[in-house]
Structure formats: structure tokens, C-alpha cells
Write a protein that holds these residues in place. Structure first.
Motif, short mmCIF file in Angstrom:
data_model
loop_
_atom_site.label_atom_id
_atom_site.label_comp_id
_atom_site.label_asym_id
_atom_site.label_seq_id
_atom_site.Cartn_x
_atom_site.Cartn_y
_atom_site.Cartn_z
N HIS A 47 35.38 53.01 47.66
CA HIS A 47 36.75 53.09 48.17
C HIS A 47 36.79 53.15 49.70
CE1 HIS A 47 38.30 53.67 44.10
NE2 HIS A 47 37.23 54.41 43.91
N ALA A 48 35.64 53.04 50.34
CA ALA A 48 35.56 53.05 51.80
C ALA A 48 35.78 51.64 52.32
CB ALA A 48 34.21 53.60 52.26
N MET A 49 37.03 51.17 52.28
CA MET A 49 37.31 49.77 52.60
C MET A 49 37.10 49.45 54.07
SD MET A 49 37.58 48.62 49.71
CE MET A 49 37.85 46.93 50.23
N LYS A 50 37.21 50.43 54.94
CA LYS A 50 36.91 50.18 56.34
C LYS A 50 35.44 49.84 56.51
CE LYS A 50 37.52 52.08 61.01
NZ LYS A 50 38.04 53.23 61.80
N CYS A 51 34.61 50.50 55.73
CA CYS A 51 33.18 50.20 55.75
C CYS A 51 32.92 48.80 55.19
CB CYS A 51 32.41 51.25 54.94
SG CYS A 51 30.64 51.28 55.24
N ALA A 52 33.65 48.42 54.14
CA ALA A 52 33.51 47.07 53.59
C ALA A 52 33.86 46.00 54.63
CB ALA A 52 34.40 46.92 52.35
N GLU A 53 34.90 46.26 55.38
CA GLU A 53 35.32 45.31 56.43
C GLU A 53 34.25 45.19 57.51
OE1 GLU A 53 39.02 46.95 57.63
OE2 GLU A 53 40.03 46.45 55.74
N ARG A 54 33.67 46.33 57.92
CA ARG A 54 32.61 46.30 58.93
C ARG A 54 31.37 45.59 58.38
NH1 ARG A 54 33.21 50.57 62.77
NH2 ARG A 54 35.43 50.70 63.27
N ASP A 55 31.06 45.85 57.13
CA ASP A 55 29.92 45.20 56.48
C ASP A 55 30.11 43.68 56.48
OD1 ASP A 55 27.93 44.30 54.72
OD2 ASP A 55 28.10 46.03 53.42
N LEU A 57 32.00 41.88 58.45
CA LEU A 57 31.94 41.34 59.82
C LEU A 57 30.50 41.21 60.30
CD1 LEU A 57 34.89 43.28 61.50
CD2 LEU A 57 34.74 40.80 61.15
N ALA A 58 29.66 42.17 59.94
CA ALA A 58 28.25 42.11 60.36
C ALA A 58 27.54 40.94 59.69
CB ALA A 58 27.55 43.43 60.02
N LEU A 59 27.79 40.76 58.38
CA LEU A 59 27.17 39.63 57.68
C LEU A 59 27.73 38.30 58.20
CD1 LEU A 59 25.32 38.49 55.54
CD2 LEU A 59 27.09 38.96 53.82
N LYS A 60 29.00 38.27 58.51
CA LYS A 60 29.60 37.07 59.08
C LYS A 60 28.93 36.70 60.39
CE LYS A 60 33.96 35.24 60.90
NZ LYS A 60 35.41 35.52 61.15
N ALA A 61 28.67 37.68 61.25
CA ALA A 61 28.03 37.41 62.53
C ALA A 61 26.62 36.84 62.33
CB ALA A 61 27.97 38.69 63.36
N GLU A 179 34.08 41.87 47.23
CA GLU A 179 34.96 40.75 47.54
C GLU A 179 35.32 40.73 49.02
OE1 GLU A 179 37.58 37.40 46.71
OE2 GLU A 179 35.79 38.27 45.78
N THR A 180 35.56 41.90 49.59
CA THR A 180 35.88 41.99 51.02
C THR A 180 34.71 41.48 51.86
OG1 THR A 180 37.34 43.88 50.65
CG2 THR A 180 36.49 43.59 52.89
N VAL A 181 33.50 41.87 51.50
CA VAL A 181 32.30 41.45 52.24
C VAL A 181 32.10 39.95 52.11
CG1 VAL A 181 29.80 41.71 52.46
CG2 VAL A 181 31.22 43.72 51.95
N ALA A 188 32.14 32.29 57.92
CA ALA A 188 31.13 31.75 58.84
C ALA A 188 30.26 30.70 58.17
CB ALA A 188 30.26 32.89 59.37
N LEU A 189 29.92 30.91 56.91
CA LEU A 189 29.00 29.99 56.23
C LEU A 189 29.28 30.07 54.73
CD1 LEU A 189 26.67 28.01 56.70
CD2 LEU A 189 25.08 29.91 56.41
N ASN A 190 29.83 29.01 54.18
CA ASN A 190 30.22 29.00 52.77
C ASN A 190 29.07 28.50 51.91
OD1 ASN A 190 31.65 29.18 50.43
ND2 ASN A 190 33.01 27.44 50.85
#
Length: 259
Positions: A47-55, A57-61, A179-181, A188-190
Motif C-alpha cells: 500500500h506504499a504507493m509513493k514507494c511504487a512510484e519511486r521504484d 521511476l528508478a527502473l524507467k531511468a 502495475e505502477t512500476v 522508457a522501454l516497452n
């Protein structure tokens, strides 16, 4: 040479050992799983969705960088998102609040569409079928109303009072987290992305994977980290079956025929 990245930004082997230190310092923004009345600082809550968003973004980078170096996608061919996620033994305030809410419509519609008078493993796993069909195939209600409050067998890893309903909720929201991650990373890469299961523990295990799948439709596949003959239990019409780990002693031709 082909490469598959194993990414464990949030979870590895049921734990959150690779989460940055600030995530544990900011417990309000990045809640951890809570059990037996105590904060479990070894695992981030689904339920830590802010952490999911950061996760994400890191994988996207990382994948954006990979796309620059491998524009034809000839080397990097897939990503394993997290490694053996933990399931829903969660009594954090966030989890408790969601547990009182109505079951999401998308999950109920999926279960209703795949419900059968008799158990059919090609439609739903045994846990999903038993907790939904066995409790009256309800079309609305809270988690406990729809899936029942039957206690699970005693487990030293689980908090007292764990029920089918809470485990269903945990699998669904773990899917939401992934799903968020995945969505963020695919910007970035599909390329194909899959999840692996610690059998009997992870929300993408064959027992819970139908529920998990509803939460993360963008994921391309799931499979077990297991050296036994369990692959057939992960067969679903929507699942691109993967076997992330295998023993060299296994008869590879048998698994190849199953895949």
C-alpha cells in the motif's frame, strides 16, 4: 548475447533489503508491512504507493539508459520486476483502512466471468475459486463479505487472525503496486516484463495469481521459482508462462514442451 535484468527495487526474497534508507526514515510516506502489532522494517507494504512510484521511476531511468545503448533491443530482451514478492500478511493502518472498503469492481467482474460450477484450474486457481465461489460468488461487498473470514492455518510467519479475505486483498494490491512500476518502466522501454513467485508465499504464486493479475494487467508473464514439477499450475490463457529458475539436473526437454 541476450540479457534479462532482475530488478528488485522494492522486494527481493520476500524482503526489502534494497530500499533506500530514506524510505525507512519516512514511515508515513513509505509504510512498511505491520504484523503482530509491530512494524516490520524488513518489508515495504504493497500500500506504499509513493514507494511504487519511486521504484518505477528508478527502473524507467535504467531502461532509458539501456535504450540509448541498445536501440534495437537486441541485447536487453526482458525484465523481471522485483524478486519473490511477499504476500498480504499486512496490518498496517493503510491496509486496515482498505480492508473495510468495497472490493474493486474490476476484480469482482473478473472472478464472476471466470467462475465455474465445478473447479476448473484453467479458469481460476484453487484459492481464488474456493474463496470466491465457496463464499457464494457475491457481486458486491467488503473484502470480508465477499471472500469470508475463514482463518488460515496457523503459520509462524503470519499474524494472528489472518483470513482468506485479507490474503485476497494483499494479492490484489500487490498487483496494483507492480502495475505502477511496470507502466512507468515501459514508458522508457516497452519490452516484456514478468514476475516470479516464491511458491506458496508470493502474490503471483499459482494459488493467488488470478487475483494478482487483475491488479497488474500490464505485466507480461508469471512463473515459479521452483525446481519441481509445478509449471502446469501456472498455465492460464492470459499468462505468458516463464520459469525464472531451474536446476541443471532437470530434464529441460520436458519443460520446453510445457512452455
Amino acid at each position: 548475447m541476450h540479457l534479462i535484468i532482475v530488478w528488485f527495487g522494492t522486494w527481493r526474497n520476500l524482503q526489502s533489503n534494497y530500499v533506500p534508507r530514506y524510505a525507512w526514515d519516512e514511515k508515513t510516506a513509505f509504510p512498511a508491512i505491520k504484523k503482530d502489532g509491530k512494524q516490520d522494517n524488513g518489508r515495504v507494504s504493497a500500500h506504499a504507493m509513493k514507494c511504487a512510484e519511486r521504484d518505477g521511476l528508478a527502473l524507467k531511468a535504467l531502461l532509458a539508459r539501456a535504450a540509448l545503448k541498445d536501440p534495437g533491443h537486441q541485447v536487453l530482451i526482458a525484465v523481471q520486476v522485483e524478486n519473490e514478492m511477499p504476500n498480504g500478511w499486512d496490518w498496517s493502518s493503510e491496509a486496515n483502512a482498505v480492508f473495510k472498503e468495497q472490493v474493486p469492481k474490476e476484480l469482482l467482474e473478473y472472478l464472476k466471468a471466470n467462475d465455474t460450477p465445478k473447479f476448473d484450474p484453467s479458469k481460476l486457481g484453487s484459492f481464488a475459486w474456493n474463496t470466491y465461489h465457496g463464499n457464494g460468488s457475491k457481486t458486491s461487498g467488503t473484502w470480508e463479505e465477499v471472500f469470508g473470514n475463514q482463518p488460515l492455518p496457523p503459520d509462524p510467519r503470519a499474524a494472528n487472525g489472518n483470513t482468506n479475505a485479507r490474503l485476497v486483498m494483499g494479492a490484489y494490491y500487490a498487483g496494483n503496486y507492480i502495475e505502477t512500476v511496470v507502466r512507468k518502466a515501459k514508458e522508457a522501454l516497452n519490452i516484456p516484463m514478468y514476475a516470479n513467485a516464491w511458491c506458496g508465499e508470493s502474490p503471483c504464486d499459482c494459488a493467488y495469481m488470478d487475483i494478482f493479475h487483475v491488479g497488474c494487467p500490464s505485466l507480461d508473464g508469471m512463473g515459479p521459482d521452483n525446481y519441481g514439477e509445478v509449471l502446469n499450475k501456472y498455465i492460464r490463457p492470459w499468462n505468458n508462462l516463464v520459469q525464472p529458475e531451474f536446476s541443471p539436473a532437470e530434464r529441460s526437454e520436458e519443460h520446453t514442451s510445457e512452455l
